[in-house]
Motif scaffolding. Structure first.
Motif, PDB file in Angstrom:
ATOM      1  N   GLY A   1       0.804  -1.207   0.000  1.00 24.84           N
ATOM      2  CA  GLY A   1       0.000   0.000   0.000  1.00 24.84           C
ATOM      3  C   GLY A   1       0.837   1.256   0.000  1.00 24.84           C
ATOM      4  N   PRO A   2       0.188   2.399   0.182  1.00 24.55           N
ATOM      5  CA  PRO A   2       0.892   3.669   0.058  1.00 24.55           C
ATOM      6  C   PRO A   2       1.869   3.954   1.192  1.00 24.55           C
ATOM      7  N   ASP A   3       1.721   3.295   2.335  1.00 29.96           N
ATOM      8  CA  ASP A   3       2.606   3.573   3.466  1.00 29.96           C
ATOM      9  C   ASP A   3       4.021   3.055   3.253  1.00 29.96           C
TER      10      ASP A   3
ATOM     11  N   GLN B   1      11.615   7.114  -3.842  1.00 25.69           N
ATOM     12  CA  GLN B   1      10.362   7.300  -3.109  1.00 25.69           C
ATOM     13  C   GLN B   1       9.190   7.005  -4.040  1.00 25.69           C
ATOM     14  N   LYS B   2       8.228   6.250  -3.499  1.00 23.52           N
ATOM     15  CA  LYS B   2       7.024   5.901  -4.263  1.00 23.52           C
ATOM     16  C   LYS B   2       6.041   7.051  -4.143  1.00 23.52           C
ATOM     17  N   GLN B   3       5.577   7.548  -5.289  1.00 25.29           N
ATOM     18  CA  GLN B   3       4.630   8.663  -5.304  1.00 25.29           C
ATOM     19  C   GLN B   3       3.427   8.315  -6.160  1.00 25.29           C
ATOM     20  N   PRO B   4       2.255   8.807  -5.778  1.00 24.33           N
ATOM     21  CA  PRO B   4       1.056   8.529  -6.592  1.00 24.33           C
ATOM     22  C   PRO B   4       1.163   9.177  -7.951  1.00 24.33           C
ATOM     23  N   GLN B   5       0.558   8.526  -8.960  1.00 20.28           N
ATOM     24  CA  GLN B   5       0.540   9.089 -10.317  1.00 20.28           C
ATOM     25  C   GLN B   5      -0.807   9.722 -10.581  1.00 20.28           C
TER      26      GLN B   5
END
Length: 189
Positions: A104-106, A185-189
């Motif tokens: 997930g996003p965390d 770092q994972k970032q939303p698209q």
């Protein structure tokens, strides 16, 4: 001058505001959770077992992970942590990154130590995943209706991309030394 020294001494005697600083870690495992399949340990675990000094110094705190990385990464205690991959094999790098991102996003920070694309670590598929990003399924909270009832939670696909934040030099091991420390770092698209 004497008055300034007295004021400094009084300030040092006063208790400091501890609310702004994090509580001290009781154990390094409170922060770092280290896992390894332990297939390529530098020391023989039959000789250097838990009652020997080298075991404690080199791999005593490393937890075994003999199964699919998603089994470990889906545990609650591994959520909201940084993923550190050090010289991973191509298969391990891909499996672990996919499992980490799917939680997930965390789970949003990757520190990769190794060679870049075309090097001895990770592999082409790993770097393709970093460049292309991906999707994970997240659960939306239930929506309250009139009268206090709630709808069923629904799942939603979310897209993300990996963004290179920093690159650091790594001390070379031997004569080659092409490794670097990459922070994504994972970032939303």
């Amino acid at each position: 001058q004497q008055q300034q020294q007295q004021q400094q001494q009084q300030q040092q005697k006063q208790p400091k505001d501890k609310s702004s600083s994090p509580p001290p870690l009781q154990n390094p495992r409170d922060f770092v959770l280290a896992y390894d399949d332990q297939s390529r340990l530098p020391l023989n675990p039959q000789v250097y077992h838990e009652k020997t000094r080298p075991h404690a110094a080199y791999f005593g705190n490393v937890l075994p992970c003999h199964s699919d990385p998603s089994v470990v990464l889906n545990q609650w205690r591994t959520r909201r942590r940084i993923l550190l991959l050090v010289f991973p094999t191509p298969a391990l790098a891909v499996e672990t990154l996919c499992a980490y991102a799917q939680v997930g996003p965390d789970n949003d920070t990757l520190v990769y130590v190794g060679e870049g694309r075309g090097g001895a670590n990770a592999g082409e598929e790993f770097f393709d995943l970093l460049e292309q990003g991906g999707t994970y399924e997240g659960e939306n909270a239930s929506t309250p209706l009139e009268g206090g009832a709630a709808t069923e939670p629904s799942t939603q696909k979310s897209s993300y991309k990996w963004v290179l934040m920093e690159v650091h030099e790594v001390q070379p091991f031997g004569t080659k030394g092409f490794e670097k420390c990459f922070i994504f770092q994972k970032q939303p698209q």
